[in-house]
Design a protein around this motif. Structure first.
Motif, PDB file in Angstrom:
ATOM      1  N   THR A 239       0.863  -1.182   0.000  1.00 24.25           N
ATOM      2  CA  THR A 239       0.000   0.000   0.000  1.00 24.25           C
ATOM      3  C   THR A 239       0.894   1.223   0.000  1.00 24.25           C
ATOM      4  O   THR A 239       1.964   1.222   0.622  1.00 24.25           O
ATOM      5  CB  THR A 239      -0.910   0.032   1.250  1.00 24.25           C
ATOM      6  N   TYR A 240       0.420   2.279  -0.691  1.00 21.25           N
ATOM      7  CA  TYR A 240       1.234   3.483  -0.836  1.00 21.25           C
ATOM      8  C   TYR A 240       0.435   4.739  -0.512  1.00 21.25           C
ATOM      9  O   TYR A 240      -0.782   4.793  -0.708  1.00 21.25           O
ATOM     10  CB  TYR A 240       1.756   3.603  -2.266  1.00 21.25           C
ATOM     11  N   ALA A 241       1.153   5.748  -0.060  1.00 19.51           N
ATOM     12  CA  ALA A 241       0.551   7.068   0.065  1.00 19.51           C
ATOM     13  C   ALA A 241       0.256   7.603  -1.333  1.00 19.51           C
ATOM     14  O   ALA A 241       0.990   7.296  -2.292  1.00 19.51           O
ATOM     15  CB  ALA A 241       1.498   8.005   0.798  1.00 19.51           C
ATOM     16  N   ASP A 242      -0.796   8.393  -1.456  1.00 18.87           N
ATOM     17  CA  ASP A 242      -1.172   8.937  -2.759  1.00 18.87           C
ATOM     18  C   ASP A 242      -0.019   9.703  -3.400  1.00 18.87           C
ATOM     19  O   ASP A 242       0.162   9.681  -4.629  1.00 18.87           O
ATOM     20  CB  ASP A 242      -2.378   9.865  -2.615  1.00 18.87           C
ATOM     21  N   SER A 243       0.784  10.365  -2.573  1.00 22.19           N
ATOM     22  CA  SER A 243       1.843  11.234  -3.089  1.00 22.19           C
ATOM     23  C   SER A 243       2.972  10.464  -3.769  1.00 22.19           C
ATOM     24  O   SER A 243       3.760  11.045  -4.507  1.00 22.19           O
ATOM     25  CB  SER A 243       2.420  12.082  -1.948  1.00 22.19           C
ATOM     26  N   VAL A 244       3.056   9.156  -3.525  1.00 25.67           N
ATOM     27  CA  VAL A 244       4.145   8.377  -4.115  1.00 25.67           C
ATOM     28  C   VAL A 244       3.641   7.228  -4.973  1.00 25.67           C
ATOM     29  O   VAL A 244       4.440   6.527  -5.614  1.00 25.67           O
ATOM     30  CB  VAL A 244       5.094   7.811  -3.036  1.00 25.67           C
ATOM     31  N   ASN A 245       2.321   7.031  -5.002  1.00 23.46           N
ATOM     32  CA  ASN A 245       1.745   5.922  -5.766  1.00 23.46           C
ATOM     33  C   ASN A 245       2.179   6.018  -7.227  1.00 23.46           C
ATOM     34  O   ASN A 245       2.177   7.094  -7.808  1.00 23.46           O
ATOM     35  CB  ASN A 245       0.226   5.967  -5.633  1.00 23.46           C
ATOM     36  N   ASP A 246       2.526   4.878  -7.804  1.00 19.68           N
ATOM     37  CA  ASP A 246       2.988   4.771  -9.194  1.00 19.68           C
ATOM     38  C   ASP A 246       4.426   5.230  -9.386  1.00 19.68           C
ATOM     39  O   ASP A 246       4.952   5.114 -10.502  1.00 19.68           O
ATOM     40  CB  ASP A 246       2.090   5.567 -10.165  1.00 19.68           C
ATOM     41  N   ARG A 247       5.058   5.780  -8.371  1.00 24.94           N
ATOM     42  CA  ARG A 247       6.471   6.180  -8.486  1.00 24.94           C
ATOM     43  C   ARG A 247       7.372   5.358  -7.580  1.00 24.94           C
ATOM     44  O   ARG A 247       8.546   5.131  -7.903  1.00 24.94           O
ATOM     45  CB  ARG A 247       6.641   7.669  -8.135  1.00 24.94           C
ATOM     46  N   PHE A 248       6.844   4.934  -6.415  1.00 18.65           N
ATOM     47  CA  PHE A 248       7.634   4.184  -5.452  1.00 18.65           C
ATOM     48  C   PHE A 248       7.151   2.735  -5.420  1.00 18.65           C
ATOM     49  O   PHE A 248       5.948   2.467  -5.603  1.00 18.65           O
ATOM     50  CB  PHE A 248       7.481   4.783  -4.055  1.00 18.65           C
ATOM     51  N   THR A 249       8.072   1.833  -5.156  1.00 15.84           N
ATOM     52  CA  THR A 249       7.749   0.414  -5.016  1.00 15.84           C
ATOM     53  C   THR A 249       8.449  -0.137  -3.781  1.00 15.84           C
ATOM     54  O   THR A 249       9.681  -0.047  -3.675  1.00 15.84           O
ATOM     55  CB  THR A 249       8.182  -0.385  -6.246  1.00 15.84           C
ATOM     56  N   VAL A 250       7.664  -0.696  -2.871  1.00 14.16           N
ATOM     57  CA  VAL A 250       8.232  -1.328  -1.689  1.00 14.16           C
ATOM     58  C   VAL A 250       8.300  -2.839  -1.938  1.00 14.16           C
ATOM     59  O   VAL A 250       7.386  -3.428  -2.533  1.00 14.16           O
ATOM     60  CB  VAL A 250       7.397  -0.999  -0.419  1.00 14.16           C
ATOM     61  N   SER A 251       9.380  -3.436  -1.490  1.00 17.98           N
ATOM     62  CA  SER A 251       9.552  -4.881  -1.637  1.00 17.98           C
ATOM     63  C   SER A 251      10.410  -5.394  -0.493  1.00 17.98           C
ATOM     64  O   SER A 251      10.948  -4.602   0.290  1.00 17.98           O
ATOM     65  CB  SER A 251      10.194  -5.219  -2.988  1.00 17.98           C
ATOM     66  N   ARG A 252      10.526  -6.702  -0.400  1.00 16.72           N
ATOM     67  CA  ARG A 252      11.318  -7.286   0.674  1.00 16.72           C
ATOM     68  C   ARG A 252      11.929  -8.597   0.226  1.00 16.72           C
ATOM     69  O   ARG A 252      11.379  -9.285  -0.656  1.00 16.72           O
ATOM     70  CB  ARG A 252      10.465  -7.483   1.929  1.00 16.72           C
ATOM     71  N   ASP A 253      13.049  -8.934   0.843  1.00 19.07           N
ATOM     72  CA  ASP A 253      13.699 -10.222   0.637  1.00 19.07           C
ATOM     73  C   ASP A 253      13.803 -10.866   2.021  1.00 19.07           C
ATOM     74  O   ASP A 253      14.714 -10.537   2.798  1.00 19.07           O
ATOM     75  CB  ASP A 253      15.085 -10.020   0.014  1.00 19.07           C
ATOM     76  N   ASN A 254      12.873 -11.732   2.315  1.00 23.40           N
ATOM     77  CA  ASN A 254      12.840 -12.324   3.658  1.00 23.40           C
ATOM     78  C   ASN A 254      14.036 -13.236   3.916  1.00 23.40           C
ATOM     79  O   ASN A 254      14.440 -13.417   5.065  1.00 23.40           O
ATOM     80  CB  ASN A 254      11.532 -13.069   3.881  1.00 23.40           C
ATOM     81  N   ALA A 255      14.600 -13.792   2.875  1.00 26.82           N
ATOM     82  CA  ALA A 255      15.781 -14.643   3.050  1.00 26.82           C
ATOM     83  C   ALA A 255      16.992 -13.833   3.504  1.00 26.82           C
ATOM     84  O   ALA A 255      17.889 -14.350   4.171  1.00 26.82           O
ATOM     85  CB  ALA A 255      16.099 -15.364   1.746  1.00 26.82           C
ATOM     86  N   LYS A 256      16.983 -12.549   3.150  1.00 24.57           N
ATOM     87  CA  LYS A 256      18.097 -11.664   3.513  1.00 24.57           C
ATOM     88  C   LYS A 256      17.697 -10.626   4.553  1.00 24.57           C
ATOM     89  O   LYS A 256      18.465  -9.699   4.837  1.00 24.57           O
ATOM     90  CB  LYS A 256      18.640 -10.969   2.274  1.00 24.57           C
ATOM     91  N   ASN A 257      16.489 -10.776   5.112  1.00 24.29           N
ATOM     92  CA  ASN A 257      16.012  -9.844   6.142  1.00 24.29           C
ATOM     93  C   ASN A 257      16.141  -8.385   5.708  1.00 24.29           C
ATOM     94  O   ASN A 257      16.573  -7.523   6.486  1.00 24.29           O
ATOM     95  CB  ASN A 257      16.776 -10.047   7.457  1.00 24.29           C
ATOM     96  N   THR A 258      15.761  -8.118   4.499  1.00 27.59           N
ATOM     97  CA  THR A 258      15.972  -6.792   3.932  1.00 27.59           C
ATOM     98  C   THR A 258      14.692  -6.233   3.315  1.00 27.59           C
ATOM     99  O   THR A 258      13.977  -6.933   2.602  1.00 27.59           O
ATOM    100  CB  THR A 258      17.089  -6.815   2.873  1.00 27.59           C
ATOM    101  N   LEU A 259      14.452  -4.967   3.599  1.00 27.23           N
ATOM    102  CA  LEU A 259      13.329  -4.203   3.059  1.00 27.23           C
ATOM    103  C   LEU A 259      13.882  -3.194   2.062  1.00 27.23           C
ATOM    104  O   LEU A 259      14.963  -2.626   2.285  1.00 27.23           O
ATOM    105  CB  LEU A 259      12.624  -3.473   4.202  1.00 27.23           C
ATOM    106  N   PHE A 260      13.148  -2.970   0.986  1.00 24.30           N
ATOM    107  CA  PHE A 260      13.601  -2.040  -0.048  1.00 24.30           C
ATOM    108  C   PHE A 260      12.526  -0.993  -0.341  1.00 24.30           C
ATOM    109  O   PHE A 260      11.331  -1.226  -0.153  1.00 24.30           O
ATOM    110  CB  PHE A 260      13.899  -2.779  -1.354  1.00 24.30           C
ATOM    111  N   LEU A 261      12.980   0.141  -0.823  1.00 25.19           N
ATOM    112  CA  LEU A 261      12.074   1.146  -1.373  1.00 25.19           C
ATOM    113  C   LEU A 261      12.714   1.663  -2.661  1.00 25.19           C
ATOM    114  O   LEU A 261      13.751   2.332  -2.614  1.00 25.19           O
ATOM    115  CB  LEU A 261      11.828   2.302  -0.414  1.00 25.19           C
ATOM    116  N   GLN A 262      12.124   1.298  -3.780  1.00 26.51           N
ATOM    117  CA  GLN A 262      12.581   1.775  -5.077  1.00 26.51           C
ATOM    118  C   GLN A 262      11.816   3.040  -5.426  1.00 26.51           C
ATOM    119  O   GLN A 262      10.574   3.034  -5.437  1.00 26.51           O
ATOM    120  CB  GLN A 262      12.345   0.713  -6.160  1.00 26.51           C
ATOM    121  N   MET A 263      12.540   4.115  -5.681  1.00 23.93           N
ATOM    122  CA  MET A 263      11.909   5.408  -5.955  1.00 23.93           C
ATOM    123  C   MET A 263      12.308   5.873  -7.352  1.00 23.93           C
ATOM    124  O   MET A 263      13.475   5.812  -7.725  1.00 23.93           O
ATOM    125  CB  MET A 263      12.364   6.428  -4.907  1.00 23.93           C
ATOM    126  N   LYS A 264      11.338   6.349  -8.129  1.00 20.93           N
ATOM    127  CA  LYS A 264      11.620   6.890  -9.450  1.00 20.93           C
ATOM    128  C   LYS A 264      10.851   8.190  -9.630  1.00 20.93           C
ATOM    129  O   LYS A 264       9.936   8.497  -8.855  1.00 20.93           O
ATOM    130  CB  LYS A 264      11.263   5.886 -10.544  1.00 20.93           C
TER     131      LYS A 264
END
Lengths: 107, 117
Positions: free
Chosen positions: B59-84
């Protein structure tokens, strides 16, 4: 979106005295309300959740009260480390929204 | 001890892209909802995005929807935020936050993203 309004913007209190901070929600948030403390250069830290439940390791001088749309954070007998910025946050409806903060400064 | 350590911030020109990361330790990362919250001097704390424990719900805030992507790699205990498509309004400290029962109980130290030419 629920608007959270904190007052006052700045509160000046002497060490050892009590501070009372207010937070108002634009809609009923029941008790889905949290308080955070942010010291300079640090991340926010959870103090209170569910309007009145202290988080782990939070001293008993911090207490929260209220329900619906009016909430209060009370800090009894202020210590030097308590002078910081405090934020409230509603967690009943997405997006979760924060107040603009109250800066607690030394008088 | 629960730790969240963000990295990847920096100076980015307007219109650019950036990925910030958050490495979690001290808890069972794969069982928690995780969030990104940003902070600017002018607008204070603003929730940006959230992701479910298995990554299937975002889920995203309206201000970043369609520009930001959140993802995670549970095997590496890592959270990501891709911003464009970054703009000056995206300049902020970005915090990685753990969620327990709709409460943000642990925050990372933040990573500063500055969008400027």
């Amino acid at each position: 979106e629920i608007l959270m309004t904190q007052s006052p913007a700045t509160l000046s209190v002497s060490p050892g005295e009590r501070a009372t901070l207010s937070c108002r929600a634009s809609q009923n948030v029941n008790t889905y309300l949290a308080w955070y403390q942010q010291r300079p250069g640090q991340a926010p830290r959870l103090l209170i959740h569910s309007a009145s439940a202290r988080a782990t390791d939070i001293p008993a001088r911090f207490s929260g009260s209220g329900s619906g749309s009016e909430f209060t954070l009370t800090i009894g007998s202020l210590q030097s480390e308590d002078f910081a910025v405090y934020y409230c946050q509603q967690t009943i409806t997405w997006p979760y929204t924060f107040g603009q903060g109250t800066k607690l400064e030394i008088k | 001890e629960v730790q969240l350590v963000e990295s990847g911030g920096g100076l980015i020109p307007p219109g650019g892209s950036l990925r910030v990361s958050c490495v979690a330790s001290g808890f069972s990362f794969s069982t928690y909802w995780m969030h990104w919250v940003r902070q600017t001097p002018g607008k204070g704390l603003v929730w940006v995005a959230r992701i479910s424990p298995d990554g299937s719900i975002t889920t995203y805030a309206d201000s970043v929807n369609d520009r930001f992507t959140v993802s995670r790699d549970n095997a590496k205990n890592t959270l990501f935020l891709q911003m464009k498509g970054l703009g000056a309004e995206d300049t902020a400290v970005y915090y990685c936050v753990r969620d327990i029962y709709a409460t943000f109980d642990y925050w990372g130290q933040g990573t500063l993203v500055t969008v400027s030419s």
